[in-house]
Design a protein around this motif. Structure first.
Motif: not given
Length: 921
Positions: A289-290, A487-490, A604-607, A618-621
Motif C-alpha cells: 500500500a505504498a 500513488s507515489k507516497t515515498i 495506507w493507500n489501498e483503493n 462507494a470508491y475511496f483512494h
C-alpha cells in the motif's frame, strides 16, 4: 540513432524503401518548450475547500435481503506441510521435496482446479447449528471465554466467541495451525531477523529493514497510541499464535504438527509479540500500500538519454515516456475532476527543467546503499567445513536461490481488481461487488481466509496470517474490496553533508545533526539457509550497523566522497499501524455512515470499494498523501535543504472518492483514481504513467456488454470475472490501427494475411479451448492465431520504437510485467499515443518512428512479423501461428526445499476472489 528503425524494418523486404527517400512526414514535431515563467518562486498554496458530504441511501435494517456470496482461493486454505510426511518410511528421517500436493494432506490443493475452471465455493457465513467444533479453547486469563473454532468443508476456520479477545485469540490459534512457517518468516522479514535462521545471505535484507523501519521503543509508542480495541485484538491474536507454538514445541520433531520447513532448516518456532505484529503490519503496508522511492533509476535514465541524444532531445524523450497527468487517462471516478493543488500545469516544464538540472549534480552511487539492500553479505561457513556425513535436502545453491526468492516475494505484488454496481444498473435491484486481489499463486498464498463472530465482530474474508483483522471481506450487510493504490507516497531527498563524521547536514538554513543509533544484526554463519549441525562461537555471527535519519527520514545511501546522502520520506512514517483502527471497524459496522467514518482513519493507500444492503456503493483512494511543494517534480529526487519539503499532508476530505455515482457502477485495476490526480499529489510516476487505455478498460468492456442487455445480475459475475482476465488489454488501443491498415497503408500480401486473422480474433490472450486438466502438468496449451499474431506484432512495434532510443535498463524496467505477461504497459500506452495522438492531452515531443508515417511503420512491422512468425512456427499459413500460452507457477514458498511445485495456464485473475450480491427478497 541514425536510420536504425528503417534498417530493422528494411530487413523484412523492399516495401519500406520509400521511407528512406525522405518523402514521409514525422508524426510529431521536435520543438523546444519555452518555460512560461520561473519555478523557483513557487510557494505552497492552501488546500481547497472540502467537497460537500455525499448523499447516501437511508438505512433500512429491517429490509429482507438475500446475500449471495461465492469465493475461491487457489490452491487451498492450508499451508501446512507436516514433518511426518517428509518422506516415505523406508527412506528414514530425510526430507524429499516435490511430492504431489495431495501427499501433504487436505486443503493444500483442493481449490486449484476449481479456480482454473472458474468454479466457486459458497462464501456465506457458515451455519454451525448442527456442527461440532473442530476445537474448543477455554480461556481464563485475562478473560473468561469458551472459544469454538469450526472448519468449513474447505478448511476455513470459523471462530465463535463471547468476547472480542476470544475472537482474535481463536483466529490467531487457527491461522497458526494453517500458516505457522509463513507467520514466522513474515515476522522475521518485518523485524530484520531472517538471517538468524536463513544464513548470511539474508543479512543485506535484514540491514535494509533495520534502516527503513523502527526501533523497539518506536514500535512500543505506536502500540501505546492505539485505542483499546486494536490493543486487545493484537494481544489476543499473539496469545493464540503463541499457544499453538507452545503445543508444537512440546512435541517430538516427527509430529505432523511441526511444519516441515522448520525441520529442514533446523530451527524451532519462537514466540512472537504484539510489537512483531505491528512490524508485520508495517511490512505489508510498505510493500502493498505504498509506492515510489526509486527516483534514482530515473536519474540514471535521464543521464544516459542526455549523453546519447543531447540535453534537449534527451529530456524530451524522458518526458514522452514519463508523462504526468494525462487528462484523457482511464480513471475510476469518471464523472468529475480532482482539483490539483501542486505544480500549476503551465509551469510543469519549467519545474522539470530545474529538477533535471539538479539531477545532473547527484552522484549516481546514491541509488544503492544499506537502505536499498545493497549491503555486503558476510562470509558464510564453507560447505566443506560442515560434517561430511550431512545429507543435503537439496543442493545448497538451489536452497539459497529459493530462500532469497522467498524474501523478495512481497515486492512481486503488483495488481488487483474490483467492480461495484448499484441497483441503478442491476436487473433485479441488487447491489454487487467483485474483488480479486492479485498476489500470485503459491503454496500457501499470502492471504488466508477466516470468519469471526463475537464481541461485536461478524465478518468473513481474508487476512495476512498474523494480522488480527479481516482485511478484505464482508459483514452481514456490508462488503468491501481492496486494490493497491499505486500513488507515489515515498520520495527521495538529497542532503548535503557538512561534517567529516558524516552526521551533520544543512536544512532550512541550519546545520543539523542526524539522529543515529546502532542496530545489531545476527546471522547464521552458513551458506544461505543451509542448516548447520554445530553453530560457530557466539559473537562471530553478528554485525553492528549505524542507522541514521534526517528530518525527512532514513538515510539509505551515501556518496563515495561523503558529501551527499539520499534520504527517503514515507508519507505514513510512524503511522502505518493506525490503519488497524479503521479496518477493525469495517469488521463490525452495518451501515455506510459507519464505514465512511472508519475509512477516514486508514493511512495506507489501498483503493477501497464498498457496497451494502441499503444499495450504497462507494470508491475511496485513501491514505496519507504528501502535498508536494509546487517546485517539486515527483519523477526525480528532491532537494534536501528544506526548499522542497512537502507543504502538508492531504486531508481525507480532499482525497479522491466517489459515492453513489450517477452512472451506477465503478471499477478499478490499479489505475489512476481521477482526472487531475497525478502531479505532486499522487500517481506513481516512477512506475507506470496513466493513459487512455490500460488493463482497467477490460472492466468497462464487459460491463457495457451486460448493460446493453437487461442489466447486471449476481449470476453474471462469474463470466465477467473470467472475461476481464482473458481480454488482451493491449487490444483496446492497438488493434484498430492494425485493422485500419487493411487498405491505404501499402501492406504486403503477407501483412494482409495477418490482418485477416486479426479481423476474426476475439481479443482474448487466452484460448477458451485450453483443456485445464490436460494442461495442469505439462506445457503445450496453444493460443489462437489471432492472439499470437497480435502479441508478436505489438511487441515488435515496441522493440523497434524503443531500440537505440532508450537505455536498456530503462526498457527492461518498464517492460517487466510480473504476473501480467499480456498487460498494456508504458510503451504500449506511448505507442497508442504515437499512432493516435488524439488519445492523449500530452503531445509526444520526440519522433519515435524516425520519419516514418504510422501507416508505413505498421506495414513494415506486419511484413517483418510474418517472416519471423513463419520461421518460428515452420508454417506459411498464419492460421497455424499458435503460441504456447504463458504459464503461472504454483510452488511452495520454500520450493525446492519443501512442498510441491507445478504450473498452470496463466489467467490474469485475482488469486483470491469474492463475488458478492445483496439481492432484495
Amino acid at each position: 540513432m541514425g536510420n536504425s528503425l528503417i534498417r530493422w524494418l528494411g530487413s523484412a523486404g523492399a516495401l519500406l524503401l520509400v521511407a528512406a527517400c525522405g518523402n514521409s512526414k514525422p508524426i510529431v514535431g521536435g520543438g523546444t518548450v519555452t518555460p512560461p515563467g520561473p519555478a523557483g518562486s513557487l510557494q505552497c498554496l492552501a488546500q481547497p475547500a472540502a467537497p460537500p458530504e455525499p448523499t447516501v441511501r437511508p438505512v433500512n435494517l429491517a429490509a429482507n435481503i438475500d446475500m449471495r456470496i461465492q469465493s475461491i482461493m487457489p490452491p487451498g486454505q492450508s499451508g501446512h506441510f507436516p514433518s511426518a510426511l517428509a518422506c516415505p518410511e523406508s527412506a528414514g528421517s530425510c526430507i524429499v521435496p516435490g511430492q504431489a500436493p495431495e501427499t501433504y494432506g487436505p486443503h493444500i490443493d483442493d481449490q486449484r482446479l476449481m479456480y482454473w475452471r472458474s468454479e466457486f465455493k459458497p462464501g456465506e457465513f457458515l451455519d454451525t447449528s448442527d456442527l461440532e467444533p473442530a476445537l474448543i479453547l477455554e480461556l481464563t486469563d485475562p478473560v473468561a471465554d469458551s472459544v469454538r473454532v469450526y472448519r468449513d468443508p474447505f478448511g476455513v476456520p470459523v471462530v465463535h466467541a463471547e468476547t472480542d479477545y476470544g475472537v482474535w485469540y481463536g483466529a490467531g490459534y487457527a491461522l497458526a495451525q494453517d500458516r505457522l512457517f509463513l507467520i514466522d518468516q513474515a515476522v522475521r522479514q518485518a523485524r530484520g531477523t531472517a538471517a538468524e535462521v536463513l544464513g548470511s545471505g539474508s543479512v543485506p535484507a535484514d540491514v535494509q529493514t533495520r534502516v527503513l523501519t523502527y526501533t523497539e521503543a518506536e514500535y512500543q509508542a505506536m502500540f501505546d497510541r492505539l485505542s483499546e480495541a486494536p490493543k486487545r485484538a493484537l494481544d489476543a491474536h499473539v496469545a493464540g499464535i503463541n499457544a499453538w507454538i507452545d503445543e508444537v514445541n512440546a512435541i517430538p520433531l516427527v509430529s505432523p504438527d511441526l511444519p516441515q520447513e522448520f525441520v529442514a532448516l533446523n530451527y524451532a518456532p519462537q514466540h512472537i509479540s504484539a510489537i512483531d505484529v505491528l512490524a508485520l503490519g508495517v511490512l505489508m503496508t510498505r510493500f502493498v500500500a505504498a509506492a515510489g522511492g526509486d527516483e534514482m533509476a530515473n536519474v540514471q535514465a535521464l543521464r544516459e538519454l542526455e549523453a546519447q541524444h543531447g540535453k534537449d532531445v534527451g529530456r524530451r524523450i524522458f518526458k514522452d515516456v514519463m508523462w504526468l497527468d494525462d487528462q484523457r487517462a482511464d480513471v475510476t471516478i469518471a464523472d468529475r475532476q480532482f482539483t490539483n493543488i501542486s505544480t500549476p500545469a503551465h509551469l510543469r516544464d519549467a519545474v522539470f527543467e530545474a529538477a533535471a538540472d539538479f539531477a545532473a549534480t547527484i552522484p549516481l552511487e546514491l541509488a544503492d546503499g544499506p537502505g536499498t539492500g545493497a549491503f555486503p553479505a558476510p562470509a558464510a561457513l564453507p560447505v566443506a567445513a560442515l560434517p561430511k556425513d550431512y545429507t543435503w535436502p537439496v543442493p545448497p545453491e538451489q536452497l539459497a536461490a529459493a530462500l532469497e526468492s522467498w524474501q523478495h516475494r512481497p515486492s512481486h505484488i503488483s495488481a488487483s481488481y474490483m467492480m461495484v454496481a448499484s441497483p441503478a444498473v442491476t436487473a433485479d435491484g441488487s447491489t454487487l461487488l467483485v474483488n480479486g486481489p492479485q498476489l500470485g499463486y503459491t503454496y500457501p498464498t499470502l492471504l488466508a481466509e477466516v470468519e469471526v463472530h463475537g464481541g461485536g465482530y461478524d465478518a468473513r474474508g481474508t487476512t495476512v496470517a498474523g494480522l488480527p483483522v479481516v482485511g478484505i471481506g464482508y459483514g452481514e450487510r456490508t462488503v468491501w474490496g481492496l486494490t493497491t493504490g499505486e500513488s507515489k507516497t515515498i520520495d527521495s531527498f538529497i542532503v548535503d553533508i557538512v561534517s567529516e563524521d558524516g552526521l551533520q547536514y544543512r536544512h532550512a538554513g541550519e546545520t543539523k545533526t542526524m539522529d543515529c543509533h546502532t542496530e545489531t544484526v545476527n546471522y547464521r554463519q552458513a551458506v544461505m539457509g543451509v542448516p548447520v549441525v554445530a553453530e560457530p562461537a557466539p559473537g562471530s555471527s553478528s554485525l553492528d550497523v549505524e542507522v541514521c535519519r534526517t528530518v525527512q527520514g532514513p538515510v539509505v545511501a551515501r556518496s563515495a566522497d561523503g558529501s551527499k546522502a539520499r534520504v527517503v520520506q514515507y508519507a505514513m512514517w510512524k503511522r502505518e499501524t493506525d490503519t488497524i483502527e479503521g479496518v477493525l471497524e469495517w469488521n463490525r459496522v452495518d451501515t455506510f455512515p459507519e464505514f465512511y467514518a472508519a475509512m477516514a482513519r486508514v493511512t495506507w493507500n489501498e483503493n477501497t470499494m464498498y457496497a451494502d444492503a441499503d444499495g450504497n456503493i462507494a470508491y475511496f483512494h485513501p491514505g496519507l498523501h504528501p502535498w508536494r511543494h509546487p517546485s517539486a517534480d515527483q519523477r526525480l529526487p528532491l532537494k534536501g535543504d528544506g526548499s522542497q519539503d512537502h507543504c502538508d499532508t492531504l486531508s481525507f476530505a480532499n482525497t479522491p472518492k466517489s459515492i453513489n455515482p450517477p452512472r451506477g457502477y465503478l471499477h478499478n485495476w490499479n489505475n489512476k483514481p481521477a482526472v487531475g490526480w497525478g502531479d505532486g499529489t499522487g500517481g506513481d510516476a516512477s512506475q507506470e504513467p496513466s493513459a487512455a487505455d490500460g488493463r482497467n478498460v477490460n472492466w468497462e468492456q464487459v460491463i457495457r456488454a451486460e448493460l446493453d442487455g437487461d442489466g447486471l445480475t449476481h449470476a453474471d459475475l462469474v463470466e465477467m470475472d473470467k472475461r476481464i482476465g482473458r481480454i488482451d488489454p493491449r487490444a483496446a488501443a492497438l488493434l484498430a490501427p492494425l485493422l485500419n491498415c487493411e487498405s491505404g497503408c501499402g501492406v504486403s500480401a503477407n501483412g494482409l494475411a495477418l490482418i485477416a486473422q486479426l479481423k476474426t480474433w476475439d481479443r482474448q490472450h487466452y484460448n477458451d479451448a485450453i483443456d485445464i486438466e490436460a494442461a495442469a502438468g505439462e506445457p503445450g496449451s496453444l493460443d489462437t492465431a489471432g492472439a499470437t499474431i497480435f502479441g508478436h506484432v505489438v511487441e515488435r512495434m515496441v522493440d523497434l520504437m524503443t531500440a537505440d532510443v532508450l537505455p536498456a535498463d530503462f526498457i527492461t524496467r518498464h517492460r517487466r510485467r510480473g504476473n501480467h505477461p499480456y498487460d498494456a504497459g508504458t510503451f504500449h500506452k506511448l505507442l497508442a499515443k504515437i499512432l493516435d495522438p488524439g488519445k492523449s492531452t500530452i503531445p509526444v515531443q520526440h519522433d519515435w518512428l524516425q520519419g516514418l508515417t504510422a501507416q508505413q511503420f505498421i506495414a513494415g512491422v506486419l511484413e517483418l512479423s510474418y517472416v519471423e512468425l513463419a520461421n518460428e512456427y515452420g508454417a506459411e499459413d498464419p492460421a497455424r501461428f499458435q503460441r504456447v500460452h504463458a504459464r503461472s507457477a504454483v510452488c511452495s514458498l520454500a520450493d525446492p526445499l519443501v512442498g510441491p511445485c507445478l504450473d498452470m495456464p496463466h489467467q490474469d485473475r485475482g488469486s483470491w476472489l469474492k463475488l458478492v450480491g445483496f439481492v432484495p427478497g
